[in-house]
Every structure is written in C-alpha cells, then in structure tokens.
Design an enzyme around this catalytic site. Structure first.
Site: not given
Length: 480
Positions: A153, A249, A283, A457
């Site tokens: 994505n 993640e 997400c 992250e």
C-alpha cells in the site's frame, strides 16, 4: 541479482524470461494490464544475498557514523531530484492518484535526512563509575544483516522508514517489497546503490517463499515487516526458530471519535479526505467512525455528501481523487465484506459496488446500522469502506473505540481540553491524533499495541531497534 537499473519498467537482472511460468506479474490496477514480469527469488537467491551482505558488513559496520550519515543525505538528495519519476511509478503500481503520490514524496527525503542526523547522536547512558569502583560505558553496535519486508500500500514510504535506521545503525540489508508493487523499491535500490558500497543494500523480488526464507535464515539477525497481522504472526513464529529480533507493524482498525462540539461539516470533510486517501488502503485509515448521538444524523448526512463528491478514475488524471484498489483479489475481499455486512442488516448509505470499467475500482462506500460485534467493525477491510456508529456519551465512545484487537491509531475530534486529555490517556492505541488524522513526524514514534505489532518506526530510537548494546565495565586497578 546485484544489478538494479530500471529500464522500461523492468529491472535488468530481475526480468523474467518469456517462458517463465512462475514469474511474478505487476498489474496496473487501473487497467488490469500486466506492466512488468519478474523472476521470483528462490531460497538460493536469498542465501546468496545474505552472503553478499555478510561480506559487506565487515566494512559498512565499521564505517564512521558521519560517513554513513553523508551517504544517507546523498540518497535523500537523489530521491528529491527524481521525485516525479518515483511518484509516477508509485501511482501506476498502487493505483494511487498521482497528486497523492507527489504529496507523499517529501516524507521520503525528510525521513532519510532525519536518520542521517540521528545516526550521529548517542542514545546510551553516560560513561561513569556506577559500581565496584569500575568505569562503565555502553557500545551501540549494529546487528549485522537485517531483512526488511515492505507492504503493497505504501511501498516506497515503508522502504525508506526501514532502510533509513537500518543503514544508519551500520547494518547491511536485504529488502523485499510486496510482489504486487515493486517498482519504486527497485528504483530506490538503484538510486541508493549509486552511493552505498557493494552488497550493503540487496533487493529481493519474490513472494511468500522468499519472505519465509528470510525469516528462517540464520544469517539474518532481524526481520522488520509491515503487513497484515496474520502475516506478522507467521513471520514471528518462523523467526523464533533462530531467535531473531522482530519489528512488526501490522493491522489497524482506527476509531474516529466525533463529538458534538466539533464543527460537524468541516470534520466530515476532513475525515472523507483522510479516509479515502489511497482508496482507504492504509493501516491507519479512519475507517471506524463513532459519533456522539446528538449529532449522529447531521454528521452522517454531511459525511455522505462529501463522499458523493469524490471523483473516482484514472490515477494519472489530475481530476481524480480516488483510484482503484491494488488488485482483483483485494477488490473481491472488500466486496465480500460489504455483502456480508448487508446480509447482517447493515445499511449501505453510499456506494457498495464494483464500478463497471477496466481495472479494480470500487465505489467509495459508507456503511451504517452496524453492531460492534460485526465483522466489518472488528476486522480490517483495507479499502474504501467506512462504518459510522452512534454512542450516547464519552464512556460509551471510549468503550466502543477500545473494543477491538488492534491498537495502532485513533483520532478524537473535539474542542474540549479535558476530554482531549482523558482520551489521549485512555485510548489504547500507539498514536492518538486530535482534530486531525494520518499525520506522522520523523521525530515521533510510530507503532501499535495489541495485534497491531511490536517495536517502532521513526524517531531516533528506531536506530536502537536495529542495534545491540554492549556494557563494558573496567576496573583499572587489578590488584585491589
């Protein structure tokens, strides 16, 4: 598999032979046409890449921080110089409107420049005498070879978020993009390898077999994955066999809490812009809207009006505000969610169908009259489908927001400071936005709770996620 020069949509050294029946095909989601074919990396390819990375680590791991930082800055500059090509490739691969892909580009070079600076900053305790008359200090050292697996994505952004701290910490890298959307990653590796020593950054084009081989390989000391929760669980179980470090993640089901004191029409406008960005394939998408009961009807009307104004079409057309979803498989999954919600009694206020044209286009969809236990509320749809629920008060809104297995992100829309403070504390999500959604800053951590993953992250601490720490304790006088 070291050459990564992009030519006419193919990468020299990776393009599949015409008779390769096992080739990975890249399909333009706006047309349904194949635009590139690549040979799938095998376990042998992964092993060869690990050997190259291990050899390169001897030099790169010992390279001074300032030199690593300088190389990251050069990569950032090169990406900025070629931003139009990166944006075009991302638009064609993912189906994202070109204007959105262009808007995302500054995030790439900003993150790399941030990690270049962070590479030179110590995060360890000060040297000192802490016990036994000894002097202690801590060495922050790279892990070695790390494996980075990125999603379809946001392929370029996630690659940058991972290679930035991994390289800044002194690791060498195997980078595997999703097989659906490899083009910007191929281009990124080609650009980066203009400046990096041979073998530091290695591209792996493949599918589940290659990813599994990376998770299993004893020479890879960490796996960092951005992807579905189910994939994360598989990778975690596989990596456990060699006790690898993990960064995961994973999925999200972001609650959006809209209170009566927020400006309803402006809030609806903003949430539509955030929600259908990249066709809702995020997400952190604000896909689960919970509205204070007294303004529920007003909000639903305003939100549906805004959705109806979206322009669905060719991602390269400047007028387009929403493109296709990434693949036929993804389209069918999303349509399945909509049909099952309808069968369970939900009301489809806007959209709900495939658009009759080439490619994988779905109407932007709004679903109401859902129950908290419904699949469409509990599970990640990952498409242009948003649900809207009503709640009578703050306590019920908080209960509904937290009542999912995911904990990645949430947003609160209110002008009440006391409520802001309460919800920022009690919402069980890694990021809580107030009167906004989807924004991140390189200086701040990004990661989730619960089934949304492990580790972080961004932030300077991301470099620590790719490091190991050694305590050295010296007693100068050996006779005492």
């Amino acid at each position: 598999m070291t050459t990564t020069v992009v030519q006419n949509g193919d990468a020299a050294g990776y393009a599949a032979a015409p008779d390769d029946q096992n080739a990975s095909e890249v399909i333009n989601p706006a047309t349904g046409q194949v635009v590139a074919r690549y040979r799938r990396a095998t376990r042998e390819d992964v092993d060869s890449a690990v050997q190259r990375a291990e050899a390169a680590f001897k030099l790169w791991g010992a390279t001074p921080h300032a030199e690593r930082a300088e190389i990251l800055l050069k990569i950032a500059d090169a990406i900025q110089e070629e931003t139009e090509e990166f944006a075009r490739l991302e638009s064609v691969d993912v189906g994202k409107p070109l204007a959105q892909a262009q808007d995302d580009m500054p995030l790439m070079w900003d993150a790399l420049r941030f990690f270049a600076g962070a590479a030179r900053v110590s995060s360890v305790p000060a040297t000192g005498e802490y016990a036994n008359g000894s002097t202690s200090w801590v060495r922050r050292e790279p892990l070695g070879v790390v494996g980075l697996i990125t999603p379809w994505n946001y392929p370029l952004l996630m690659a940058v978020w991972k290679i930035g701290p991994a390289l800044a910490a002194g690791n060498t890298v195997l980078l595997k993009p999703a097989s659906l959307t490899p083009s910007t990653t191929i281009k990124l590796v080609e650009v980066a390898n203009r400046f990096l020593p041979e073998g530091v950054l290695n591209l792996i084009l493949g599918d589940r077999e290659a990813g599994t081989a990376m998770a299993e390989h004893p020479g890879i000391r960490k796996i960092s994955l951005t992807g579905a929760t189910s994939t994360g669980k598989f990778v975690a179980a596989t990596a456990a066999k060699t006790v690898k470090r993990l960064g995961l993640e994973l999925g999200g089901k972001a609650p959006v809490l809209v209170f009566a004191d927020s400006p309803i029409r402006e809030t609806a406008r903003d949430l539509v812009a955030f929600g259908y960005y990249n066709s809702g394939q995020s997400c952190t998408s604000p896909c689960r809207i919970i509205v204070e009961e007294t303004v529920y009807n007003e909000f639903v009307e305003a939100y549906c009006d805004e959705v109806k104004s979206l322009v669905v079409g060719d991602p390269l057309d400047p007028a387009t505000t929403m493109g296709p979803v990434v693949s036929e498989h993804q389209m069918n999954q999303i349509l399945g969610f909509i049909e099952r919600a309808r069968a369970a009694g939900a009301k489809i206020r806007v959209g709900g169908s495939r658009i009759d044209r080439a490619g994988w286009f779905i109407e932007p969809t709004v679903v109401t009259d859902v129950k908290q236990t419904d699949e469409i509320v509990q599970n990640e749809v990952f498409g242009p489908v948003m649900t809207i629920q009503a709640a009578k008060d703050d306590d019920e809104m908080l209960m509904l927001a937290n009542d999912v297995n995911f904990g990645l992100s949430a947003s609160v829309w209110t002008t009440n400071l006391a409520r802001t403070l309460r919800f920022s504390k009690e919402l069980e999500f890694g990021t809580v936005w107030v009167n906004q959604h989807e924004y991140n800053a390189a200086e701040m951590p990004f990661g989730g709770f619960g089934e949304s993953g492990l580790g972080y992250e961004l932030t300077a601490h991301a470099i620590d996620e790719y490091s190991q720490f050694k305590h050295v304790m010296v007693k100068p006088d050996v006779t005492s």
